[in-house]
Design a protein around this motif. Structure first.
Motif, mmCIF file in Angstrom:
data_model
loop_
_atom_site.group_PDB
_atom_site.id
_atom_site.type_symbol
_atom_site.label_atom_id
_atom_site.label_comp_id
_atom_site.label_asym_id
_atom_site.label_seq_id
_atom_site.Cartn_x
_atom_site.Cartn_y
_atom_site.Cartn_z
ATOM 1 N N TRP A 1 0.889 -1.234 -0.090
ATOM 2 C CA TRP A 1 0.042 -0.058 -0.087
ATOM 3 C C TRP A 1 0.798 1.036 -0.005
ATOM 4 N N GLU B 1 -5.075 4.152 0.942
ATOM 5 C CA GLU B 1 -4.915 2.888 0.399
ATOM 6 C C GLU B 1 -4.919 1.677 1.491
ATOM 7 N N LEU B 2 -4.208 2.072 2.534
ATOM 8 C CA LEU B 2 -4.072 1.028 3.651
ATOM 9 C C LEU B 2 -5.402 1.152 4.482
#
Length: 186
Positions: A50, A55-56
């Motif tokens: 990520w 995104e994470l």
């Protein structure tokens, strides 16, 4: 020396650590470094998967939702299907609903998203199956099912959870279904 994690086991450990970090400290203090520390790994391991915090977070929420997936009830009645689903959510997802709405408030502001953006696909799939079955049984007319009406019992359940930060008493669930929701679809 602990066994080295790889592949799916490593990814699960990273996402579990990210979820623990979100629930413990909220989004405002959620950092890639904090997840690395909690997972007991190195930054390159995390950044290979990520590239940033957004995104994470999205991957973490998807992971938690998949882990918390519920079966679509099939009791033979719209009322019982909706109540069964609401009872399951009520029994298993109070923490998830709270974290998604309270701890991630900063995330929603920063990214321009809302909680329903992250829950939408799962809710639509489960609820659509229930509503399609009810239409097929002749319990309701499809033209009575706007998206707002379909989401109403679950929106009211979420509201109750967020007001109390606790599971909703069963009589309240029944009131939502019997007094508010069912009259709108029949």
């Amino acid at each position: 020396m602990p066994e080295r994690r790889r592949g799916a086991a490593l990814e699960k450990a990273l996402l579990d650590a990210a979820w623990e970090e979100l629930t413990a400290n909220g989004y405002a203090r959620f950092t890639m470094d904090a997840v690395v520390q909690r997972a007991g790994t190195s930054p390159p391991v995390l950044y290979r998967r990520w590239s940033d915090r957004d995104e994470l977070v999205r991957a973490t929420i998807a992971h938690v939702l998949e882990r918390a997936r519920v079966d679509v009830p099939d009791t033979g009645s719209l009322r019982e299907d909706i109540l069964t689903l609401m009872r399951t959510i009520n029994a298993t997802r109070v923490q998830l609903v709270t974290v998604m709405n309270v701890h991630l408030a900063g995330y929603y502001q920063e990214t321009g998203t809302v909680p329903s953006d992250l829950f939408a696909t799962e809710r639509e799939n489960t609820a659509d199956v229930i509503f399609d079955r009810a239409v097929g049984r002749g319990e309701i007319e499809p033209d009575h099912l706007s998206e707002r009406i379909k989401s109403l019992p679950f929106d009211l359940l979420r509201h109750e959870i967020l007001v109390t930060f606790a599971p909703v008493p069963d009589p309240v669930l029944e009131e939502i279904v019997d007094t508010v929701f069912l009259p709108l679809v029949r």
